[in-house]
Design a protein around this motif. Structure first.
Motif: not given
Length: 352
Positions: A211-221, A250-254, A269-271
């Motif tokens: 229940n927290q806002p997401l940052r890009p660094e929170d989503v791993a490849v 939400i998915v992080r890809l290369q 950034e791939g997200i």
């Protein structure tokens, strides 16, 4: 008044109906056919004024049925569904349900009562005994059925009693409208609600688990994260309705693994963010295969390729998962850059 009180010349002529063979019970045939008792004429058979009174009564019942059907429709339109009334001795009831039940019951009862009164007072009441016959229908039997039908139609006086005929047709034509009106309660009209979700420009993506806002660094490849719009809480009345349209994967890809140009442009950034709602029958998608970037719907095994615009590669789903365009705000949190450009979930007839 009985038939004994009526002059013989006023009695209607008896129909030439067969009453079967009459026998006398004896030791050899203890169950002989005793025959039918003498037929007694009704007052309507000999007195046209009585027949007209019965005709008016039947017409009145059919007319009341028509008025009750109109009352059903008027009640459905005019009475609020949250209004209640006190009915002795039942207590407080929904005014709408009470009015609908009363008017529909009256409409159906009056049609039935009118038909019964018509049959008992105006149609022929001569009892007929017919001999047993084989199951097959030879030509003479079919001819007899046709003749009986014509005779029944004649005895019903449907052609002569125009008032009964017209009011009956009116009642039968109107009462189905009650069922048509009930179709409105299949649910509120969707209008354009199926085309829009809570997502809007500047709305942050919130992790469903923390229940927290997401940052890009929170989503791993290679990871799969589920998100909801900021401000949508589970204790809200409209939570289930809104999350059924706004749930995100939400998915992080290369970036080099993303094949679809628009998907790459709408990512950060791939997200990438896609609707979690399967486009087959609306099941939530939750199975992700990291190596192939495929997601699988557990209900009917529809499979989507998240590296290629979430297009369907297997299963009954009819179209790709809608993508949500995302970016980051001034504080570095992932945010939506608008709503989905197409309706989420299964196709519907208005979609075009």
């Amino acid at each position: 008044m009985s038939s004994q009180d009526i002059p013989e010349e006023n009695l209607p002529a008896e129909q030439g109906h067969a009453h079967g063979a009459v026998g006398v019970a004896d030791e050899e045939n203890p169950f002989a056919d005793p025959g039918l008792p003498p037929h007694e004429h009704r007052i309507q058979d000999v007195d046209e004024r009585a027949a007209r009174r019965s005709e008016r009564m039947v017409a009145l019942l059919f007319t009341v049925s028509m008025l009750a059907t109109i009352g059903f429709i008027a009640s459905y339109v005019a009475i609020p569904d949250d209004k209640s009334i006190f009915v002795f001795p039942i207590g407080h009831l929904s005014a709408l349900n009470f009015a609908l039940g009363l008017t529909l019951g009256t409409a159906l009862f009056c049609i039935g009562a009118g038909a019964v009164h018509w049959a008992r007072t105006l149609m022929s009441d001569v009892e007929v005994a017919d001999e047993r016959h084989p199951i097959e229908a030879p030509p003479e039997v079919r001819a007899k059925v046709h003749e009986d039908f014509r005779q029944g139609a004649k005895e019903s006086a449907l052609g002569r009693r125009k008032l009964i005929r017209n009011t009956m047709f009116g009642a039968l034509a109107l009462v189905p409208l009650s069922g048509v009106m009930l179709l409105r309660d299949l649910g509120p009209l969707p209008h354009s609600k199926l085309r829009h979700t809570m997502w809007a420009k500047g709305m942050r993506l919130v992790n469903m688990n923390t229940n927290q806002p997401l940052r890009p660094e929170d989503v791993a490849v290679g990871s799969l994260t589920f998100a909801k719009p900021d401000g949508l809480e589970e204790n809200q009345e409209e939570f289930q309705t809104e999350i059924a349209k706004a749930a995100l994967m939400i998915v992080r890809l290369q970036p080099g693994n993303i094949k679809d140009k628009r998907e790459l442009d709408w990512s950060h950034e791939g997200i990438v963010a896609f609707s979690k709602i399967c486009t087959h029958v609306g099941c939530p998608i939750s199975l992700y295969e990291q190596q192939t970037h495929h997601v699988l719907c557990p209900c009917h095994q529809s499979t989507f390729d998240l590296s290629d615009g979430a297009r369907v590669i297997f299963g009954p789903a009819g179209h790709a998962l809608p993508q949500l365009r995302i970016g980051v705000d001034n504080e570095g949190y992932l945010q939506a850059l608008g709503d989905f450009e197409e309706p989420v979930g299964p196709a519907f007839w208005e979609r075009g």
